[in-house]
Design a protein around this motif. Structure first.
Motif, PDB file in Angstrom:
ATOM      1  N   ALA A  74      -4.521   2.122   1.985  1.00 20.88           N
ATOM      2  CA  ALA A  74      -5.075   2.172   0.922  1.00 20.88           C
ATOM      3  C   ALA A  74      -3.714   3.551   0.740  1.00 20.88           C
ATOM      4  N   ARG A  75      -3.511   4.778   1.839  1.00 21.12           N
ATOM      5  CA  ARG A  75      -2.354   5.574   1.482  1.00 21.12           C
ATOM      6  C   ARG A  75      -1.005   4.718   1.413  1.00 21.12           C
ATOM      7  N   ASN A  77      -0.491   2.464   0.178  1.00 18.81           N
ATOM      8  CA  ASN A  77       0.453   1.985  -1.781  1.00 18.81           C
ATOM      9  C   ASN A  77      -0.272   3.208  -2.995  1.00 18.81           C
ATOM     10  N   GLN A  78      -1.129   3.871  -2.342  1.00 11.05           N
ATOM     11  CA  GLN A  78      -1.163   5.467  -3.748  1.00 11.05           C
ATOM     12  C   GLN A  78       0.443   5.816  -3.369  1.00 11.05           C
ATOM     13  N   GLU A  79       1.240   5.764  -1.784  1.00 16.51           N
ATOM     14  CA  GLU A  79       2.028   6.370  -2.327  1.00 16.51           C
ATOM     15  C   GLU A  79       3.668   5.500  -2.649  1.00 16.51           C
ATOM     16  N   ARG A  81       2.662   3.721  -5.268  1.00 14.88           N
ATOM     17  CA  ARG A  81       2.155   3.783  -6.600  1.00 14.88           C
ATOM     18  C   ARG A  81       2.571   5.126  -7.237  1.00 14.88           C
ATOM     19  N   GLU A  82       2.528   6.339  -6.672  1.00 13.58           N
ATOM     20  CA  GLU A  82       3.088   7.396  -7.641  1.00 13.58           C
ATOM     21  C   GLU A  82       5.012   7.244  -7.147  1.00 13.58           C
TER      22      GLU A  82
ATOM     23  N   ALA B 111     -10.139  -1.932  -4.839  1.00 11.84           N
ATOM     24  CA  ALA B 111      -9.057  -1.530  -5.989  1.00 11.84           C
ATOM     25  C   ALA B 111      -9.436  -1.625  -7.112  1.00 11.84           C
TER      26      ALA B 111
END
Lengths: 159, 115
Positions: A74-75, A77-79, A81-82, B111
């Motif tokens: 999740a982390r 994926n977030q990175e 995405r950002e 998600a």
């Protein structure tokens, strides 16, 4: 006429009773309330109570690892995405994050495979092979992109 | 003798021939009575069919037969429903198991549930 109506009503009652009793007898639901998916696993792969207990232990200890991996994914994926929100090109930084995500995926797959092999070995040989084929086809071998395949087929074609 | 030679005799005989039908005295009333009776009967045969079915049903053989067929129908329906429900529950639980062992499916499901 009245007798005919009584006979028909009795027939209907019999049909309803027959349907209800057959449904009750034939409808199988896994008994394990805490983790019904393990009850399903035991029923599907015809596990003995001893096998079931061992697999349950493996499953619970694997859940901790799985939760840690989930956080990492999740982390990551977030990175990604950002970074994608900042640029519309494949920058070296983005490329590095993608490499890290691929490494993470391979690490996850290794852990998963380790667990699947352990569970498979705890089953009777024939069922163990069947379990391994079944679970690999739906997890590791089903993966082809950045995100694993949709859980229920509801989002097919989105990735 | 040829058939044409008889024709004047035949024509004479036909000219003499007279029919005097005898109509019964209450023929008209009888005709109306028949029409009324025919109109009083249901036009479709369903009612007659239902009547004969309801007369046949109380016989022992018929009532046992009907009860058996209905019971069989109920049992088959219950079996089909149970199989369907079991299949659905099984599919849902197998999916749940996969989510519990595959972190990617878990993250992906989370998600989508946030969206």
């Amino acid at each position: 006429m009245k007798r005919s109506a009584i006979i028909l009503a009795s027939g209907l009652l019999l049909a309803v009773l027959g349907a209800a009793i057959t449904f009750k007898v034939c409808h199988r639901t896994p008994a394990a309330a805490a983790a019904p998916e393990l009850g399903w696993l035991a029923a599907e792969f015809q596990l003995s109570p001893a096998d079931c207990k061992r697999i349950e232990e493996f499953h619970h200890s694997y859940q901790e690892q799985c939760a840690r991996m989930c956080e990492k994914i999740a982390r990551k994926n977030q990175e990604i995405r950002e970074l994608l929100a900042k640029t519309n090109a494949v920058t070296p930084e983005l490329s590095q994050k993608l490499n890290e995500a691929a490494l993470l995926r391979s690490e996850c797959h290794a852990r998963m495979l380790e667990h699947f092999l352990k569970v498979s070995a705890a089953m009777p040989p024939e069922q163990g092979r069947r379990y391994l084929d079944w679970v690999l086809e739906r997890t590791i071998l089903a993966d082809s992109g950045m995100v694993s395949h949709p859980p229920s087929g509801a989002h097919n074609g989105e990735h | 003798m040829k058939p044409q030679d008889n024709q004047p005799d035949l024509a004479r005989a036909l000219a003499r021939w007279q029919v005097s039908p005898s109509v019964p005295p209450n023929a008209k009333a009888e005709l109306w009575r028949r029409i009324a009776r025919a109109e009083a009967q249901p036009r479709v045969g369903w009612w007659r069919l239902f009547r004969s079915f309801s007369e046949w049903l109380p016989t022992p053989a018929a009532s046992v037969g009907v009860a058996t067929v209905m019971l069989l129908f109920g049992v088959l329906f219950g079996f089909g429903l149970a199989e369907r429900q079991t299949g659905r529950a099984s599919a849902a639980l197998s999916e749940r198991y996969l989510k519990s062992v595959d972190p990617y499916q878990k993250v992906h499901a989370a998600a989508f549930s946030h969206e």
